[in-house]
Design a protein around this motif. Structure first.
Motif, PDB file in Angstrom:
ATOM      1  N   GLY B   6      33.911   4.089  18.966  1.00 35.41           N
ATOM      2  CA  GLY B   6      32.488   4.279  18.725  1.00 35.41           C
ATOM      3  C   GLY B   6      31.778   5.119  19.748  1.00 35.41           C
ATOM      4  N   VAL B   7      32.438   6.147  20.281  1.00 35.75           N
ATOM      5  CA  VAL B   7      31.738   7.069  21.179  1.00 35.75           C
ATOM      6  C   VAL B   7      31.404   8.317  20.383  1.00 35.75           C
ATOM      7  CG1 VAL B   7      31.854   8.446  23.290  1.00 35.75           C
ATOM      8  CG2 VAL B   7      32.933   6.199  23.216  1.00 35.75           C
ATOM      9  N   VAL B   8      30.110   8.574  20.218  1.00 35.35           N
ATOM     10  CA  VAL B   8      29.657   9.705  19.424  1.00 35.35           C
ATOM     11  C   VAL B   8      28.694  10.540  20.256  1.00 35.35           C
ATOM     12  CG1 VAL B   8      28.477  10.424  17.296  1.00 35.35           C
ATOM     13  CG2 VAL B   8      29.838   8.315  17.310  1.00 35.35           C
ATOM     14  N   VAL B  21      28.374  17.239  28.522  1.00 33.37           N
ATOM     15  CA  VAL B  21      28.889  15.926  28.122  1.00 33.37           C
ATOM     16  C   VAL B  21      30.268  16.078  27.482  1.00 33.37           C
ATOM     17  CG1 VAL B  21      28.429  13.847  26.766  1.00 33.37           C
ATOM     18  CG2 VAL B  21      26.538  15.091  27.817  1.00 33.37           C
ATOM     19  N   ARG B  22      30.445  17.127  26.679  1.00 40.01           N
ATOM     20  CA  ARG B  22      31.770  17.394  26.075  1.00 40.01           C
ATOM     21  C   ARG B  22      32.815  17.546  27.173  1.00 40.01           C
ATOM     22  NH1 ARG B  22      32.450  21.759  21.536  1.00 40.01           N
ATOM     23  NH2 ARG B  22      34.405  20.610  21.429  1.00 40.01           N
ATOM     24  N   ILE B  23      32.489  18.332  28.206  1.00 40.03           N
ATOM     25  CA  ILE B  23      33.432  18.549  29.304  1.00 40.03           C
ATOM     26  C   ILE B  23      33.769  17.211  29.961  1.00 40.03           C
ATOM     27  CG2 ILE B  23      33.746  19.557  31.607  1.00 40.03           C
ATOM     28  CD1 ILE B  23      31.993  21.904  30.713  1.00 40.03           C
ATOM     29  N   ALA B  24      32.746  16.418  30.261  1.00 38.82           N
ATOM     30  CA  ALA B  24      32.966  15.150  30.964  1.00 38.82           C
ATOM     31  C   ALA B  24      33.824  14.182  30.146  1.00 38.82           C
ATOM     32  CB  ALA B  24      31.624  14.514  31.308  1.00 38.82           C
ATOM     33  N   LEU B  25      33.545  14.064  28.862  1.00 39.45           N
ATOM     34  CA  LEU B  25      34.320  13.145  28.008  1.00 39.45           C
ATOM     35  C   LEU B  25      35.768  13.612  27.894  1.00 39.45           C
ATOM     36  CD1 LEU B  25      31.717  12.587  25.137  1.00 39.45           C
ATOM     37  CD2 LEU B  25      32.548  10.832  26.726  1.00 39.45           C
ATOM     38  N   GLU B  31      38.190   9.334  23.936  1.00 31.05           N
ATOM     39  CA  GLU B  31      38.146   9.801  22.541  1.00 31.05           C
ATOM     40  C   GLU B  31      36.720   9.732  22.032  1.00 31.05           C
ATOM     41  OE1 GLU B  31      42.244   8.131  20.891  1.00 31.05           O
ATOM     42  OE2 GLU B  31      40.666   8.276  19.354  1.00 31.05           O
ATOM     43  N   HIS B  32      36.293  10.798  21.371  1.00 32.78           N
ATOM     44  CA  HIS B  32      34.917  10.794  20.912  1.00 32.78           C
ATOM     45  C   HIS B  32      34.759  11.711  19.713  1.00 32.78           C
ATOM     46  CE1 HIS B  32      35.411  14.188  23.686  1.00 32.78           C
ATOM     47  NE2 HIS B  32      34.449  14.784  23.018  1.00 32.78           N
ATOM     48  N   PHE B  75      26.652   8.101  33.672  1.00 31.56           N
ATOM     49  CA  PHE B  75      27.033   6.954  32.840  1.00 31.56           C
ATOM     50  C   PHE B  75      28.520   7.005  32.494  1.00 31.56           C
ATOM     51  CE2 PHE B  75      26.689   3.590  29.841  1.00 31.56           C
ATOM     52  CZ  PHE B  75      27.457   3.949  28.742  1.00 31.56           C
ATOM     53  N   ILE B  76      29.009   8.198  32.144  1.00 28.85           N
ATOM     54  CA  ILE B  76      30.425   8.343  31.788  1.00 28.85           C
ATOM     55  C   ILE B  76      31.314   7.976  32.974  1.00 28.85           C
ATOM     56  CG2 ILE B  76      32.218  10.042  31.191  1.00 28.85           C
ATOM     57  CD1 ILE B  76      30.093  11.423  29.411  1.00 28.85           C
ATOM     58  N   ASP B  77      30.922   8.462  34.171  1.00 24.23           N
ATOM     59  CA  ASP B  77      31.668   8.095  35.388  1.00 24.23           C
ATOM     60  C   ASP B  77      31.742   6.580  35.536  1.00 24.23           C
ATOM     61  OD1 ASP B  77      31.237  10.295  38.314  1.00 24.23           O
ATOM     62  OD2 ASP B  77      32.569  10.420  36.588  1.00 24.23           O
ATOM     63  N   GLU B  78      30.606   5.922  35.330  1.00 24.50           N
ATOM     64  CA  GLU B  78      30.517   4.487  35.623  1.00 24.50           C
ATOM     65  C   GLU B  78      31.071   3.609  34.502  1.00 24.50           C
ATOM     66  OE1 GLU B  78      26.359   4.016  36.568  1.00 24.50           O
ATOM     67  OE2 GLU B  78      26.550   5.109  38.456  1.00 24.50           O
ATOM     68  N   ALA B  79      30.813   4.003  33.257  1.00 28.06           N
ATOM     69  CA  ALA B  79      31.242   3.167  32.135  1.00 28.06           C
ATOM     70  C   ALA B  79      32.736   3.295  31.864  1.00 28.06           C
ATOM     71  CB  ALA B  79      30.453   3.523  30.882  1.00 28.06           C
ATOM     72  N   PHE B  80      33.298   4.459  32.193  1.00 25.34           N
ATOM     73  CA  PHE B  80      34.727   4.681  31.953  1.00 25.34           C
ATOM     74  C   PHE B  80      35.426   4.881  33.290  1.00 25.34           C
ATOM     75  CE2 PHE B  80      34.205   4.831  27.463  1.00 25.34           C
ATOM     76  CZ  PHE B  80      32.972   5.416  27.231  1.00 25.34           C
ATOM     77  N   ALA B  81      35.077   4.028  34.237  1.00 26.15           N
ATOM     78  CA  ALA B  81      35.547   4.217  35.614  1.00 26.15           C
ATOM     79  C   ALA B  81      37.062   4.143  35.740  1.00 26.15           C
ATOM     80  CB  ALA B  81      34.894   3.178  36.536  1.00 26.15           C
ATOM     81  N   THR B  82      37.730   3.424  34.834  1.00 29.37           N
ATOM     82  CA  THR B  82      39.177   3.268  34.956  1.00 29.37           C
ATOM     83  C   THR B  82      39.956   4.404  34.301  1.00 29.37           C
ATOM     84  OG1 THR B  82      39.100   1.833  33.026  1.00 29.37           O
ATOM     85  CG2 THR B  82      39.132   0.763  35.187  1.00 29.37           C
TER      86      THR B  82
END
Lengths: 224, 225
Positions: B6-8, B21-25, B31-32, B75-82
């Protein structure tokens, strides 16, 4: 009084800068001792010009001689460099994102619209007036029933980002007819709660001082 | 936090902000899905997810929106830290520097770029925009110095903030009549390096000619040319 531990912090500021006030409040909330340097914005010091050559503005935080610029960046730096102090941002990534988003909104909208309101002569310029009322209502919507914007986390990042502008609320009414108590009563109540905190009351300009300052500026600009 | 479900990303393919944001993801391996917004006819989802600004990008994670590209990057750094590497460095001072330069890009680049591509052909603002842009790019070049990237040896926060404007260079050059490669060779080399050495960048950036066509279409639509 016991000697304060020197943590090597210096804040270059001007007491009338709402951005600088954010930093003073944050340092007080975190109990961080620091040296305070009041800059004369009409005659900026060499230290200021060297530390912030790009914008030549206050506030500037010096930590062991290294410079950190931009008030919201300074606030986050204080959280990260001093993790043993009271945190300003919550821990949940989504809540942190919300706090950052709304602080950015304050910078873009409250400051942006407020600066335009300064220049209004006589009868309020309708668009800027209506815009400010809308901005205040939007912020009130975000506050909701919370005591502070920080919610369960308490008084935090977003509260600090906005509170220096809250003492402008009386001036919005006096000069431009934007009555915050009517337009956004919850926000007005929030502002009063913030003023009960020593970190805030000691560092923001009182509503009277803001009103005098704006009155002087408008005279200088030939607006009244 | 759930991994990739559910990442859109609500985006417009030319948006320098959305493409950050595309680059970061992509860099994080998250997966988005990416949707394509029509900025002249905004979707109900966009308007509901970003009622304050009604702009892209918006990142939806399990339906919850995050807005403003630099906020999304953190947010991407922190939410997907692993997953994968952090975009921001670990050191507090280095983080403050990275945030400063990303904020500088936002404070300066869109304004002068707008003077170039949002003004009628031949307007004075175009010339002003060009001069300001060269000044801003030279300041950025000075900050980059001898480093391969703003972050040092590899792509970081400030690099991602700026590189998404690179596909627009051709458009600025054609509309304002100058060469960014001539005026700012160091920055031009850095932009090429970002794409060459980082798949997350080359996969996320549109073709410059496609940007030019898109902007031409917008300008015609708004009667600017």
């Amino acid at each position: 009084m016991a000697a304060e531990k020197n943590v090597g912090l210096v804040l270059l500021n001007s007491s009338l800068s709402p951005f600088g006030q954010r930093c003073s409040i944050a340092l007080a909330e975190k109990g961080l001792p620091h040296e305070y340097v009041e800059e004369d914005l009409a005659a900026k010091s060499d230290l200021l010009l060297r530390s912030n050559p790009i914008y030549k503005q206050v506030p500037v935080l010096l930590h062991d001689g290294r410079t950190i610029i931009e008030s919201l960046i300074i606030l986050q730096y204080l959280d990260e460099a001093f993790p043993d102090t009271r945190p300003l941002l919550p821990t949940d990534p989504y809540e942190r994102a919300q706090a950052r988003f709304w602080a950015d909104y304050v910078d873009k909208k409250v400051y942006g619209c407020g600066s335009r309101l300064y220049m209004v002569k006589g009868e309020p310029q309708v668009p800027a007036n209506i815009e400010m009322a809308g901005i205040l209502k939007t912020l009130e919507g975000e506050l909701g029933e919370k005591e502070f914007f920080g919610g369960e986390h308490g008084f935090g990042f977003l509260d600090i980002a906005l509170v220096p502008f809250s003492t402008w609320f009386e001036s919005f009414d006096k000069f431009w007819g934007v009555g915050v108590a009517e337009v956004a009563p919850k926000l007005a109540a929030w502002a009063a709660r913030c003023m009960e905190r020593e970190s805030v009351s000691k560092n923001v300009f009182s509503p009277e001082k803001v009103s005098d300052f704006i009155g002087e500026m408008r005279k200088d600009l030939g607006i009244e | 936090m759930e991994g990739s479900k559910g990442v859109v990303l609500l985006n417009c393919f030319v948006s320098p902000f959305g493409n950050r944001v595309r680059i970061a993801l992509t860099k994080k391996g998250v997966e988005h899905e990416v949707t394509s917004e029509n900025m002249v006819n905004k979707s109900a989802l966009l308007l509901a997810s970003n009622p304050v600004h009604a702009k892209v990008p918006v990142l939806l994670v399990a339906g919850k929106p995050v807005c403003e590209s630099l906020v999304i990057l953190e947010f991407i750094d922190e939410a997907f830290a692993t997953s994968g590497e952090q975009l921001l460095p670990a050191d507090a001072y280095a983080r403050a520097q990275a945030r400063f330069w990303a904020a500088y890009v936002d404070a300066k680049v869109p304004a002068c770029a707008g003077k170039i591509w949002q003004s009628p052909t031949g307007a004075l603002a175009v010339e002003e925009g060009k001069k300001e842009m060269v000044d801003v790019f030279k300041t950025l070049e000075a900050e980059l110095g001898e480093k391969a990237y703003f972050a040092g040896e590899s792509l970081g926060f400030a690099d991602v903030a700026l590189v998404t404007f690179a596909p627009w260079f051709l458009t600025y050059e054609r509309l304002a009549g100058f060469s960014i490669a001539e005026e700012c060779p160091v920055l031009t080399a850095w932009a090429a390096r970002c794409a060459k050495e980082n798949e997350c960048v080359s996969k996320s950036l549109p073709d410059p000619e496609a940007v030019f066509q898109f902007v031409g279409g917008m300008r015609k639509h708004f009667g600017l040319q």
